[in-house]
Structure formats: C-alpha cells, structure tokens
Design an enzyme around this catalytic site. Structure first.
Site, PDB file in Angstrom:
ATOM      1  N   SER A   1      36.672  81.318 -17.197  1.00 35.28           N
ATOM      2  CA  SER A   1      35.601  81.914 -18.004  1.00 35.28           C
ATOM      3  C   SER A   1      34.986  80.833 -18.878  1.00 35.28           C
ATOM      4  CB  SER A   1      36.169  83.015 -18.898  1.00 35.28           C
ATOM      5  OG  SER A   1      35.203  83.409 -19.876  1.00 35.28           O
TER       6      SER A   1
ATOM      7  N   TYR B   1      42.577  85.834 -24.855  1.00 32.86           N
ATOM      8  CA  TYR B   1      41.845  85.785 -23.584  1.00 32.86           C
ATOM      9  C   TYR B   1      41.311  84.369 -23.357  1.00 32.86           C
ATOM     10  CZ  TYR B   1      38.218  86.525 -20.093  1.00 32.86           C
ATOM     11  OH  TYR B   1      37.428  86.422 -18.976  1.00 32.86           O
TER      12      TYR B   1
HETATM   13  P1  NAP Z   1      37.479  94.004 -14.268  1.00 33.14           P
HETATM   14  O1  NAP Z   1      36.374  94.828 -13.712  1.00 33.14           O
HETATM   15  O2  NAP Z   1      38.096  94.385 -15.566  1.00 33.14           O
HETATM   16  O3  NAP Z   1      38.604  93.877 -13.171  1.00 33.14           O
HETATM   17  C1  NAP Z   1      39.843  93.296 -13.463  1.00 33.14           C
HETATM   18  C2  NAP Z   1      40.597  93.138 -12.174  1.00 33.14           C
HETATM   19  O4  NAP Z   1      41.887  92.596 -12.460  1.00 33.14           O
HETATM   20  C3  NAP Z   1      40.808  94.471 -11.461  1.00 33.14           C
HETATM   21  O5  NAP Z   1      40.701  94.286 -10.073  1.00 33.14           O
HETATM   22  C4  NAP Z   1      42.240  94.833 -11.847  1.00 33.14           C
HETATM   23  O6  NAP Z   1      42.915  95.616 -10.861  1.00 33.14           O
HETATM   24  C5  NAP Z   1      42.884  93.454 -11.928  1.00 33.14           C
HETATM   25  N1  NAP Z   1      44.053  93.472 -12.815  1.00 33.14           N
HETATM   26  C6  NAP Z   1      44.071  93.551 -14.175  1.00 33.14           C
HETATM   27  N2  NAP Z   1      45.343  93.597 -14.621  1.00 33.14           N
HETATM   28  C7  NAP Z   1      46.139  93.549 -13.515  1.00 33.14           C
HETATM   29  C8  NAP Z   1      47.552  93.566 -13.311  1.00 33.14           C
HETATM   30  N3  NAP Z   1      48.442  93.666 -14.317  1.00 33.14           N
HETATM   31  N4  NAP Z   1      48.014  93.484 -12.031  1.00 33.14           N
HETATM   32  C9  NAP Z   1      47.154  93.413 -11.002  1.00 33.14           C
HETATM   33  N5  NAP Z   1      45.818  93.406 -11.126  1.00 33.14           N
HETATM   34  C10 NAP Z   1      45.323  93.462 -12.375  1.00 33.14           C
HETATM   35  O7  NAP Z   1      37.025  92.477 -14.465  1.00 33.14           O
HETATM   36  P2  NAP Z   1      35.854  91.586 -13.808  1.00 33.14           P
HETATM   37  O8  NAP Z   1      34.706  91.606 -14.742  1.00 33.14           O
HETATM   38  O9  NAP Z   1      35.634  91.925 -12.381  1.00 33.14           O
HETATM   39  O10 NAP Z   1      36.548  90.156 -13.943  1.00 33.14           O
HETATM   40  C11 NAP Z   1      37.276  89.569 -12.889  1.00 33.14           C
HETATM   41  C12 NAP Z   1      37.717  88.167 -13.336  1.00 33.14           C
HETATM   42  O11 NAP Z   1      36.574  87.434 -13.795  1.00 33.14           O
HETATM   43  C13 NAP Z   1      38.707  88.189 -14.501  1.00 33.14           C
HETATM   44  O12 NAP Z   1      39.652  87.156 -14.320  1.00 33.14           O
HETATM   45  C14 NAP Z   1      37.832  87.900 -15.708  1.00 33.14           C
HETATM   46  O13 NAP Z   1      38.537  87.309 -16.761  1.00 33.14           O
HETATM   47  C15 NAP Z   1      36.815  86.951 -15.098  1.00 33.14           C
HETATM   48  N6  NAP Z   1      35.538  86.895 -15.846  1.00 33.14           N
HETATM   49  C16 NAP Z   1      34.706  87.982 -15.928  1.00 33.14           C
HETATM   50  C17 NAP Z   1      33.496  87.878 -16.618  1.00 33.14           C
HETATM   51  C18 NAP Z   1      32.532  89.028 -16.721  1.00 33.14           C
HETATM   52  O14 NAP Z   1      31.506  88.879 -17.416  1.00 33.14           O
HETATM   53  N7  NAP Z   1      32.762  90.153 -16.060  1.00 33.14           N
HETATM   54  C19 NAP Z   1      33.145  86.681 -17.242  1.00 33.14           C
HETATM   55  C20 NAP Z   1      34.015  85.588 -17.146  1.00 33.14           C
HETATM   56  C21 NAP Z   1      35.205  85.703 -16.439  1.00 33.14           C
HETATM   57  P3  NAP Z   1      42.870  97.251 -10.902  1.00 33.14           P
HETATM   58  O15 NAP Z   1      41.457  97.660 -11.266  1.00 33.14           O
HETATM   59  O16 NAP Z   1      43.283  97.647  -9.521  1.00 33.14           O
HETATM   60  O17 NAP Z   1      43.856  97.657 -11.957  1.00 33.14           O
END
Ligand code: NAP
Length: 232
Positions: free
Chosen positions: A128, A141
């Site tokens: 991130s 985070y």
């Molecule tokens: P999200 O919609 O909150 O999804 C999180 C994902 O992680 C889900 O697939 C969830 O699985 C999985 N997860 C969380 N805790 C878990 C656990 N204990 N065991 C197994 N799986 C787990 O997030 P996103 O926005 O798609 O983000 C995905 C990645 O990108 C993350 O690493 C986040 O930090 C990074 N990121 C996102 C953004 C943004 O703006 N969205 C920006 C920078 C970085 P389930 O739903 O099946 O529980």
C-alpha cells in the site's frame, strides 16, 4: 507475458482487488484462490477456504494447490486486513490478527511453497502507499505494509540465486465494488491524485500480472506504486 498454463495462487481472491487479480490470470492460467468469508464464484477452478491468520493454514493451502494442479508457479499475497488502530484504546489482540494476515501469512505461504517453487517462479504481494505515507489512525496497517515491503526486498535477495523473483504492488486509493468510500473521503483522495480519478481493481491486477510475467524477468525486490500519482 507469463507462460500460459502456469499455476497462480491468489489469497483473498473472491472479492475486491483479489477478485480482479484472479480474473486477470484466469483467462490463460490455472488459478487457485483462498477465501475466508466471501464465497467463490461457481466457476472458480479451485477455491480453498482458509483463515490465513491461522499459522497452520499455509501448509494446507499449498498442499491443496499441489494436489489439484501438481505445481505452483506464482503466489499473489493479496489477502489483507484494513482496520483502524487508534493510539489510545489500542486493541492489541486485533493488532496481532492484522499482523498475522498482512505480514506473517505471506511468510508462512512462502515457507510452505518454497520446496515446490521452480526457477522462474514469482511472488507478488499487495502492499500500500500507506507503507511510506503513514495513515492517520491506522498505524499498524501502515507498519504491516512497510514490513511487507522490507520482507519483499529481503526475500528477493535471498531467493534471487534460486531464480525466484519477489516483488510488490503498492496501490493508492482503489474503489472496489464491495467497499465504496464515503463521498468526502473520495474527494480528499481525488484532490491529491494527479490523474484525477480513483484506482480500479483492474489497475492493480494488470500490474500484478506484469510483475509475475516473463516480461518482468529482470525485476525483483521492487515495490511498484499504482496510485495514479497520489501525493506527488
Ligand atoms: P477487502 O475488500 O477488504 O478484501 C480483503 C480480502 O482479504 C478478502 O478477500 C478477505 O477474505 C481477505 N482476508 C482478510 N482477512 C483474512 C484472513 N484472516 N484470512 C484469509 N483471508 C483474509 O480489501 P481490498 O480493498 O480488496 O484489498 C486487498 C488488498 O489490497 C489488501 O492487502 C489491502 O491492504 C490492499 N490495498 C487496498 C487498497 C484499497 O484502496 N482498496 C489500497 C492499498 C492496498 P474474505 O472476504 O473471504 O474474508
């Protein structure tokens, strides 16, 4: 591009950014996803239910991929917990859970997969911009992603001699179907983003695909920012 027919594991591949990454590879690769609470699409080639905060999950996930496809070539560490960690009223247990998913799970997966990774394999983790731009109220985070960046560089150094590349993608603000941002927060991000739009999950997925592919065969230890020019 990545040679077709390679086997790709995407953690958290059933929603948000991870879902887009899995879809990006699924056109011409064998894709396995992990999920915890979001069920997979009916057509998913292999969906493994796993809580990655559980240290025992990594070995089982790798074993299931090998049992189904016989090999593993690319690991995409996408699963991540995005949660606040206020200075006062810190929930230490929640903090441990966050670090377990964001930092320790990628390390455990690599440890379990390493004996099976051939030269040419690649690891890509989703970091991130908050690894270097501290997020207010979510320091753990940001710290977990900063540690993930360091881990990426350390593993690239250690595994380079074995022909295994390790990189990361650092997204800026990405709008996913599952977690739309409140309008005021959206405006705040837009005001600081050179390209004048928020990111799409596909923007991240294409960068991941590039780093996993042979087109990036001399790139390792890098963190590629995909943010539309956030806070330039
Ligand atoms: P999200 O919609 O909150 O999804 C999180 C994902 O992680 C889900 O697939 C969830 O699985 C999985 N997860 C969380 N805790 C878990 C656990 N204990 N065991 C197994 N799986 C787990 O997030 P996103 O926005 O798609 O983000 C995905 C990645 O990108 C993350 O690493 C986040 O930090 C990074 N990121 C996102 C953004 C943004 O703006 N969205 C920006 C920078 C970085 P389930 O739903 O099946 O529980």
């Amino acid at each position: 591009m990545t040679a077709p027919g390679r086997v790709v594991l995407v953690t958290g591949g059933t929603r948000g950014i991870g879902h887009a990454i899995a879809a990006e590879f699924a056109a011409d690769h064998a894709v396995a996803v992990t999920w915890r609470s979001t069920p997979p699409d009916p057509g998913a080639a292999l969906a493994i239910r796993a809580d990655l905060a559980d240290p025992d999950s990594a070995a089982r996930v790798v074993a299931e991929v090998l049992a189904r496809f016989g090999r593993l070539d690319v690991i995409v560490n996408n699963a991540g917990q995005i949660s606040p960690s206020p200075v006062e009223g810190l929930d230490a247990e929640a903090g441990q859970g966050l670090l377990a998913v964001n930092l320790l799970a990628p390390a455990a997966l690599l440890a379990a997969a390493l004996p099976h990774l051939a030269p040419g394999s690649a690891i890509v983790s989703i970091s991130s911009v908050n690894a270097v731009l501290p997020p207010r109220g979510a320091v753990l985070y940001g710290a977990s992603k900063a540690a993930l960046n360091l881990w990426t560089r350390a593993m690239a150094k250690e595994l380079g001699p074995r022909g295994i590349r390790v990189n990361a993608v650092a997204p800026g603000a990405i709008t996913t179907p599952e977690t739309p941002r409140p309008a005021d927060l959206q405006q705040a991000f837009l005001a600081e983003t050179a390209l004048g739009r928020l990111g799409r999950p596909q923007d991240v997925a294409r960068a991941v695909r590039f780093l996993a592919s042979d087109a990036a065969s001399f790139i390792t230890g890098e963190v590629l920012t995909v943010s539309g020019g956030y806070r330039l």
